[in-house]
Enzyme design. Structure first.
Site, PDB file in Angstrom:
ATOM      1  N   LYS A   1       0.811  -1.218   0.000  1.00 53.35           N
ATOM      2  CA  LYS A   1       0.000   0.000   0.000  1.00 53.35           C
ATOM      3  C   LYS A   1       0.847   1.271   0.000  1.00 53.35           C
ATOM      4  O   LYS A   1       0.503   2.250  -0.668  1.00 53.35           O
ATOM      5  CB  LYS A   1      -0.948   0.000   1.199  1.00 53.35           C
ATOM      6  CG  LYS A   1      -1.869  -1.224   1.283  1.00 53.35           C
ATOM      7  CD  LYS A   1      -2.765  -1.368   0.062  1.00 53.35           C
ATOM      8  CE  LYS A   1      -3.820  -2.456   0.222  1.00 53.35           C
ATOM      9  NZ  LYS A   1      -3.300  -3.812   0.307  1.00 53.35           N
TER      10      LYS A   1
ATOM     11  N   GLY B   1      -9.334  -5.837   3.929  1.00 49.79           N
ATOM     12  CA  GLY B   1     -10.418  -6.392   4.723  1.00 49.79           C
ATOM     13  C   GLY B   1     -10.537  -5.804   6.116  1.00 49.79           C
ATOM     14  O   GLY B   1     -11.141  -6.409   7.002  1.00 49.79           O
TER      15      GLY B   1
ATOM     16  N   LYS C   1     -17.058  -4.404   4.012  1.00 55.19           N
ATOM     17  CA  LYS C   1     -18.256  -4.037   3.263  1.00 55.19           C
ATOM     18  C   LYS C   1     -19.443  -4.917   3.640  1.00 55.19           C
ATOM     19  O   LYS C   1     -19.289  -6.118   3.850  1.00 55.19           O
ATOM     20  CB  LYS C   1     -17.962  -4.134   1.764  1.00 55.19           C
ATOM     21  CG  LYS C   1     -16.845  -3.192   1.323  1.00 55.19           C
ATOM     22  CD  LYS C   1     -16.254  -3.577  -0.025  1.00 55.19           C
ATOM     23  CE  LYS C   1     -15.031  -2.745  -0.335  1.00 55.19           C
ATOM     24  NZ  LYS C   1     -14.329  -3.193  -1.547  1.00 55.19           N
TER      25      LYS C   1
ATOM     26  N   ARG D   1      -7.259  -8.398  -7.852  1.00 53.84           N
ATOM     27  CA  ARG D   1      -8.006  -9.660  -7.923  1.00 53.84           C
ATOM     28  C   ARG D   1      -9.461  -9.335  -8.237  1.00 53.84           C
ATOM     29  O   ARG D   1      -9.860  -8.172  -8.297  1.00 53.84           O
ATOM     30  CB  ARG D   1      -7.934 -10.380  -6.576  1.00 53.84           C
ATOM     31  CG  ARG D   1      -8.394  -9.483  -5.413  1.00 53.84           C
ATOM     32  CD  ARG D   1      -8.506 -10.200  -4.101  1.00 53.84           C
ATOM     33  NE  ARG D   1      -8.615  -9.305  -2.959  1.00 53.84           N
ATOM     34  CZ  ARG D   1      -9.704  -8.639  -2.602  1.00 53.84           C
ATOM     35  NH1 ARG D   1     -10.807  -8.745  -3.315  1.00 53.84           N
ATOM     36  NH2 ARG D   1      -9.705  -7.859  -1.530  1.00 53.84           N
TER      37      ARG D   1
END
Length: 452
Positions: free
Chosen positions: A116, A164, A237, A292
């Protein structure tokens, strides 16, 4: 030509990949852990084989065993799905070394965009707007404190190799820095085998909007519109929708063009998602790229009519993207509710166990991606998501109405689920009026419901 694919995953994404492969005339090999002996994906595939014991590192994350099986069973390619090894650069490198096609980007692109802090610097070089923050990995908690004081609170520290919501902490004052740094670092190490952290200014009450992109080996790049993923809990999410009604057409196009500039700027190949946060003034900032397929890819399929898994496989098979950007047509609105085996009244505690009865909703504009069935026992080892309910409508209002109807049709007995919680969410004034934000559930919704 790809004729046989090993699917290095489980659950709904494994089922999803097998379905597309069958339609393309491609043979499939399913792997499964001992805990997943009764998982439906192993029965749908042409071949299936136990990859190892329940321990993830010895099964779905066992690179040696997966490569060995792919070679032994004469597989041309491996599809990693999402999670597990899907963004593991070492795995990508091992596939390349063994002449196995990985249905995803190259090892170098995974390293570039998967780190990141490095991806952030790349965006700065490409003149893509990023949130004020560290230019490289934080070297110590003392450096974190100094930088946080310089940037101004609140700030957020994130796992450099994360995702995540893991290895992520919001820091509101100097006295929180050291403890948050240590907790995030330990969590990142446990989840990603890498404790590196970076820091960003925390944008309060943002929207989370991402763009689905594809690049091929012929220097073509396209976007398939945006997804609004602002309904989250603990940085994960809960509901996703496409297209985002929060932005005007002009604002969407600016976002899409920025995403395409990233794909072209790094020469990206395969499916990717460029994630942005959008502040209250509609300014957008790059936060990360997922290299992905995404959990929420079905909402994009519903509004474009394009099979994203098929496109992934085709690109990996050295074929160009078979259409131009101007040929992509967006029709209607789609919403996805993640259906989890969890008890919302007990702080969303996972609820493994046997499903004693199951009714899957149907009808026009309704899709349910799942891997469970009546009599299936959900193991306590993996993510609690057991399905994704996706609805399409001519517009957002019709889509919400259809989702209400579909949620009413779901019957899952034997375990607790978040179906009622999802019903309450999509009928909240904030969701209906499109005024929610990434911390809405924690800051407003749960408190109002008094369910935990």
């Amino acid at each position: 030509m790809i004729k046989k694919i090993l699917i290095a995953n489980r659950g709904d994404i494994a089922v999803r990949i097998i379905r597309t492969c069958k339609e393309m005339g491609i043979q499939t090999v399913a792997i499964y852990s001992e805990a997943d002996r009764e998982c439906v994906h192993r029965y749908l595939a042409d071949e299936s084989i136990c990859i190892g014991p329940n321990n993830i590192s010895k099964s779905y994350n066992n690179i040696d065993n997966i490569i060995y099986l792919a070679l032994k069973l004469n597989c041309d390619a491996i599809h990693p799905g999402f999670g597990f090894l899907s963004e593991n650069a070492e795995f990508a490198g091992r596939c390349e070394e063994n002449n196995i096609i990985l249905i995803g980007p190259t090892k170098e692109q995974m390293i570039l965009m998967g780190d990141k802090s490095r991806a952030r610097q790349t965006m700065i070089d490409l003149n893509v707007p990023v949130v004020l923050g560290s230019k490289e990995v934080l070297k110590s908690k003392e450096e974190a404190l100094s930088l946080a004081n310089e940037i101004g609170y609140p700030v957020m520290i994130k796992a450099s190799n994360g995702g995540g919501g893991k290895g992520m902490r919001i820091i509101n004052s100097p006295d929180e820095v050291f403890s948050s740094y240590e907790l995030a670092s330990a969590e990142a190490l446990a989840a990603f085998s890498n404790s590196d952290l970076y820091m960003e200014k925390y944008i309060e009450n943002p929207r989370h909007i991402e763009v689905q992109v594809f690049g091929d080996k012929f220097s073509n790049a396209i976007h398939l519109g945006g997804r609004d993923c602002s309904m989250q809990r603990r940085n994960q999410k809960v509901i996703e929708e496409s297209l985002s009604d929060y932005l005007s057409d002009e604002e969407k196009n600016n976002l899409y063009n920025t995403a395409l500039s990233i794909v072209k700027g790094v020469g990206y190949i395969g499916a990717g998602t460029i994630e942005f946060i959008v502040d209250s003034s509609k300014n957008f900032y790059f936060i990360e790229m997922n290299t992905r397929i995404q959990v929420e890819h079905p909402v994009t399929e519903m509004i474009t009519g394009i099979d994203l898994i098929k496109l992934q496989i085709s690109i990996a098979d050295n074929k160009p993207i078979p259409f131009r950007q101007e040929e992509v047509v967006f029709r209607g609105h789609a919403i996805e509710c993640r259906i989890n085996a969890e008890d919302a009244s007990k702080d969303f505690k996972p609820s493994p166990g046997e499903i004693t009865s199951l009714n899957i909703p149907g009808g026009f504009g309704v899709r349910f991606d799942t891997f469970v069935y009546t009599g299936y026992t959900i193991p306590p080892l993996y993510d609690s998501m057991i399905g994704k309910l996706i609805c399409w409508g001519e517009n957002r209002e019709e889509c919400i109405n259809r989702m209400n109807r579909a949620l009413d049709e779901i019957i899952i007995s034997g375990v607790e689920t978040n179906v009622e919680f999802q019903k309450s969410l999509i009928n909240s004034n904030a969701f209906i009026n499109d005024t929610h934000y990434t911390k809405f559930i924690e800051n407003n919704f749960i408190k109002a419901l008094s369910i935990v």
